[in-house]
Design an enzyme around this catalytic site. Structure first.
Site, PDB file in Angstrom:
ATOM      1  N   LEU A  63       0.780  -1.199  -0.009  1.00 42.40           N
ATOM      2  CA  LEU A  63      -0.208   0.031   0.044  1.00 42.40           C
ATOM      3  C   LEU A  63       0.863   1.360   0.062  1.00 42.40           C
ATOM      4  O   LEU A  63       0.386   2.328   0.738  1.00 42.40           O
ATOM      5  CB  LEU A  63      -0.921   0.022   1.084  1.00 42.40           C
ATOM      6  CG  LEU A  63      -2.173  -1.008   0.901  1.00 42.40           C
ATOM      7  CD1 LEU A  63      -2.946  -0.667   2.344  1.00 42.40           C
ATOM      8  CD2 LEU A  63      -2.864  -0.758  -0.140  1.00 42.40           C
ATOM      9  N   CYS A 117      -6.303  -5.966   2.202  1.00 39.90           N
ATOM     10  CA  CYS A 117      -5.055  -5.916   1.825  1.00 39.90           C
ATOM     11  C   CYS A 117      -4.422  -7.125   2.351  1.00 39.90           C
ATOM     12  O   CYS A 117      -4.068  -6.836   3.554  1.00 39.90           O
ATOM     13  CB  CYS A 117      -4.444  -4.568   1.869  1.00 39.90           C
ATOM     14  SG  CYS A 117      -2.549  -4.625   1.299  1.00 39.90           S
TER      15      CYS A 117
END
Length: 270
Positions: A63, A117
């Protein structure tokens, strides 16, 4: 219902902040789902961050992003509709990101919240595993962004997609992205790379997820994500009810496939 022409988006992560649009005719792209942005800037994981084979891609980007405050001050100008993607590591972070984003929400076609994620320590996964906390967060975010088209991005780990879809529906959200990458492991010579698994190998899992959700909740808007590398792949996702086709890791292999799929989606009768 969100309408994109064609019903094709470049997916969060591979699409970056729209840079790939320069490599294709944007008339065949319905929109761009921008890279996930978090409360604070993230440098991401150390290299190596990518590995691939003929059947899959492993990524462990982590990320990497400039943070929500920098993002709202530098929103990209793109020739197609933009869908923001927001993430967090805790209930409080998701809420704060939403509050900052609210100032610019009217510049986006929709907003996706990334709850899945696999490449960061938390990345929303721990919240999804706690059903009551996740429902509370979904309700809170809905109230914080009452006028936005809200999409939840979920994976297949930690919760059944049908249950996730039910939570999304009951809390007044508009759509769901199915599915995010799943945890995978790859050896590059003697180097072990752990990350999110995507690519053709993910397609059967994503097809089943979309099928199960649309069978149970036909009115829920679904972005199909997972293994779309060809017109045939897009056709199969339409057959199981996907509203929009997402192209992700295929961008690394052949960006030209987006135009092929986009042309098909403009012509197909649904």
């Amino acid at each position: 219902m969100l309408e994109l022409k064609p019903p094709l988006v470049l997916l969060s992560g591979p699409a970056g902040f729209g840079e790939y649009l320069k490599l294709m005719d944007h008339r065949y792209v319905g929109g761009v789902l921008l890279k996930t942005v978090t409360l604070h800037p993230k440098e991401g994981n150390p290299t190596p961050r990518m590995a691939d084979s003929d059947f899959y891609v492993i990524n462990r980007i982590g990320l990497e992003n400039p943070g929500i405050h920098a993002f709202v001050e530098n929103i990209p100008e793109l020739p197609v509709p933009m869908i923001a993607s927001l993430g967090g590591d805790s209930f409080e972070e998701y809420l704060e990101v939403a509050r900052v984003f609210k100032k610019v929400a009217d510049r986006f076609y929709a907003v996706e919240f990334n709850f899945s994620c696999p490449n960061v320590k938390e990345g929303g996964l721990s919240i999804v595993k706690n059903a009551e906390e996740w429902k509370k967060l979904l309700n809170t975010l809905r109230k914080e962004l009452p006028d936005s088209f809200l999409i939840a991005k979920v994976g297949v780990e930690g919760i059944f997609v049908e249950d996730a879809a039910e939570f999304v529906m009951k809390t007044g959200w508009d759509g769901i992205t199915l599915v995010n990458t799943v945890r995978g492991l790859h050896f590059e010579k003697d180097t072990m790379i752990l990350g999110g698994l995507s690519g053709p190998v993910l397609k059967p899992i994503a097809l089943r997820a979309v099928y199960e959700v649309k069978k149970r909740f036909p009115e829920l808007f679904v972005i199909a994500s997972g293994g779309v590398y060809s017109v045939k792949d897009a056709e199969e996702f339409l057959k199981v009810g996907a509203d929009v086709i997402g192209v992700g890791s295929a961008l690394f292999k052949d960006p030209g496939v987006v135009e092929e799929i986009g042309k098909y989606l403009l012509e197909v009768k649904r």
